[in-house]
Design a protein around this motif. Structure first.
Motif, mmCIF file in Angstrom:
data_model
loop_
_atom_site.group_PDB
_atom_site.id
_atom_site.type_symbol
_atom_site.label_atom_id
_atom_site.label_comp_id
_atom_site.label_asym_id
_atom_site.label_seq_id
_atom_site.Cartn_x
_atom_site.Cartn_y
_atom_site.Cartn_z
ATOM 1 N N LEU A 1 0.846 -1.203 0.000
ATOM 2 C CA LEU A 1 0.000 0.000 0.000
ATOM 3 C C LEU A 1 0.872 1.240 0.000
ATOM 4 O O LEU A 1 1.940 1.260 0.618
ATOM 5 C CB LEU A 1 -0.876 0.052 1.261
ATOM 6 N N LEU A 2 0.396 2.288 -0.682
ATOM 7 C CA LEU A 2 1.086 3.583 -0.683
ATOM 8 C C LEU A 2 0.298 4.560 0.184
ATOM 9 O O LEU A 2 -0.852 4.883 -0.109
ATOM 10 C CB LEU A 2 1.183 4.115 -2.124
ATOM 11 N N LEU A 3 0.926 4.983 1.281
ATOM 12 C CA LEU A 3 0.290 5.918 2.218
ATOM 13 C C LEU A 3 1.273 7.043 2.539
ATOM 14 O O LEU A 3 2.401 6.767 2.961
ATOM 15 C CB LEU A 3 -0.050 5.216 3.536
ATOM 16 N N HIS A 4 0.840 8.284 2.356
ATOM 17 C CA HIS A 4 1.685 9.433 2.675
ATOM 18 C C HIS A 4 3.094 9.308 2.086
ATOM 19 O O HIS A 4 4.082 9.579 2.767
ATOM 20 C CB HIS A 4 1.781 9.619 4.197
ATOM 21 N N GLY A 5 3.171 8.896 0.838
ATOM 22 C CA GLY A 5 4.469 8.818 0.156
ATOM 23 C C GLY A 5 5.348 7.667 0.605
ATOM 24 O O GLY A 5 6.497 7.564 0.189
ATOM 25 N N LYS A 6 4.810 6.774 1.451
ATOM 26 C CA LYS A 6 5.590 5.624 1.904
ATOM 27 C C LYS A 6 4.899 4.329 1.497
ATOM 28 O O LYS A 6 3.675 4.271 1.428
ATOM 29 C CB LYS A 6 5.773 5.657 3.421
ATOM 30 N N VAL A 7 5.711 3.308 1.244
ATOM 31 C CA VAL A 7 5.171 2.037 0.764
ATOM 32 C C VAL A 7 5.247 0.995 1.889
ATOM 33 O O VAL A 7 6.272 0.877 2.578
ATOM 34 C CB VAL A 7 5.951 1.559 -0.487
ATOM 35 N N TYR A 8 4.136 0.283 2.083
ATOM 36 C CA TYR A 8 4.038 -0.702 3.163
ATOM 37 C C TYR A 8 3.677 -2.072 2.604
ATOM 38 O O TYR A 8 2.785 -2.175 1.750
ATOM 39 C CB TYR A 8 2.975 -0.271 4.178
ATOM 40 N N ASN A 9 4.340 -3.098 3.103
ATOM 41 C CA ASN A 9 3.989 -4.475 2.744
ATOM 42 C C ASN A 9 2.948 -4.957 3.754
ATOM 43 O O ASN A 9 3.264 -5.273 4.901
ATOM 44 C CB ASN A 9 5.241 -5.358 2.795
ATOM 45 N N VAL A 10 1.684 -5.008 3.304
ATOM 46 C CA VAL A 10 0.585 -5.332 4.218
ATOM 47 C C VAL A 10 0.097 -6.781 4.046
ATOM 48 O O VAL A 10 -0.963 -7.147 4.572
ATOM 49 C CB VAL A 10 -0.597 -4.341 4.049
ATOM 50 N N THR A 11 0.876 -7.589 3.302
ATOM 51 C CA THR A 11 0.449 -8.963 2.993
ATOM 52 C C THR A 11 0.052 -9.746 4.244
ATOM 53 O O THR A 11 -1.040 -10.315 4.317
ATOM 54 C CB THR A 11 1.577 -9.726 2.255
ATOM 55 N N PRO B 1 -1.389 14.422 -1.528
ATOM 56 C CA PRO B 1 -2.096 13.873 -2.676
ATOM 57 C C PRO B 1 -3.289 14.732 -3.082
ATOM 58 O O PRO B 1 -4.066 15.147 -2.235
ATOM 59 C CB PRO B 1 -2.570 12.503 -2.187
ATOM 60 N N VAL B 2 -3.407 15.009 -4.365
ATOM 61 C CA VAL B 2 -4.481 15.851 -4.879
ATOM 62 C C VAL B 2 -5.154 15.095 -6.027
ATOM 63 O O VAL B 2 -4.467 14.490 -6.840
ATOM 64 C CB VAL B 2 -3.878 17.188 -5.402
ATOM 65 N N PRO B 3 -6.513 15.100 -6.088
ATOM 66 C CA PRO B 3 -7.169 14.402 -7.191
ATOM 67 C C PRO B 3 -6.690 14.948 -8.534
ATOM 68 O O PRO B 3 -6.541 16.161 -8.686
ATOM 69 C CB PRO B 3 -8.651 14.710 -6.985
ATOM 70 N N VAL B 4 -6.488 14.053 -9.486
ATOM 71 C CA VAL B 4 -5.921 14.454 -10.769
ATOM 72 C C VAL B 4 -6.806 15.483 -11.477
ATOM 73 O O VAL B 4 -6.304 16.388 -12.146
ATOM 74 C CB VAL B 4 -5.633 13.210 -11.649
ATOM 75 N N GLU B 5 -8.142 15.404 -11.258
ATOM 76 C CA GLU B 5 -9.061 16.363 -11.883
ATOM 77 C C GLU B 5 -8.759 17.783 -11.395
ATOM 78 O O GLU B 5 -8.811 18.739 -12.157
ATOM 79 C CB GLU B 5 -10.524 16.039 -11.536
#
Ligand code: HEM
Length: 140
Positions: free
Chosen positions: A26-36, A101-105
């Motif tokens: 998962l990507l949260l606040h610019g960090k990647v977590y292995n949540v398996t 993070p900002v919505p692409v629209e």
């Protein structure tokens, strides 16, 4: 394992490679977590997490109002930092900006607005002439 997670970086393409229940990041606040390993333990169920893979899941995570305990759990799942921007511009995806993070629209709308900001002069000139014309008629 001697790998230093803080020096590992992931691109969006790499993140997307880990979108299954037996290999889930998962990507949260610019960090990647292995949540398996955490999928089965998640009080909100595994499906909501699986639905958030391969993109920035910060908003979904924050919308739930997760507790401090939930945030502490994240620390031991940290595997690296996210590199670059989320370039996938399907509606609803987020672009990582310096402000978060900002919505692409929203990003696109801002860019459009900035590009057309010179157009106010095109309203101003005809109105000025029209008001001038009315004044001229009035004083005839
Ligand atoms: C690795 C990331 C995550 C962790 C460590 C985590 C952890 C937790 C924990 C500990 C709870 C129990 C309540 C609390 O303490 O806040 C919880 C509840 C919940 N989580 Fe997550 N969560 C994660 C990601 C997500 C994501 C991406 C979603 C997507 C929407 C989500 C949706 C929910 C929901 C809906 C609940 C409420 C469950 C209920 O009370 O019935 N979580 N989570």
């Amino acid at each position: 394992m001697s790998s230093d997670a803080s020096k590992t970086t992931f691109t969006l393409e790499q993140l997307k490679l880990h979108s299954q229940s037996d290999d889930c990041y998962l990507l949260l606040h610019g960090k990647v977590y292995n949540v398996t390993e955490f999928l089965d333990e998640h009080p909100g169920g595994d499906e909501v997490i699986l639905a958030e893979t391969g993109k920035d899941s910060t908003e979904a995570f924050e919308d739930v109002g997760h507790s401090d305990e939930a945030r502490e759990l994240l620390e031991k799942m940290f595997v690296g930092n996210f590199e670059g921007t989320v370039t996938d511009d399907k509606p609803g995806t987020k672009v990582l900006t310096p402000n978060g993070p900002v919505p692409v629209e929203e990003v696109k709308a801002k860019a459009k607005e900035a590009a057309s900001s010179g157009s106010s002069i095109s309203y101003f000139l005809p109105i000025t002439f029209f008001v001038g014309y009315l004044a001229w008629r009035y004083f005839q």
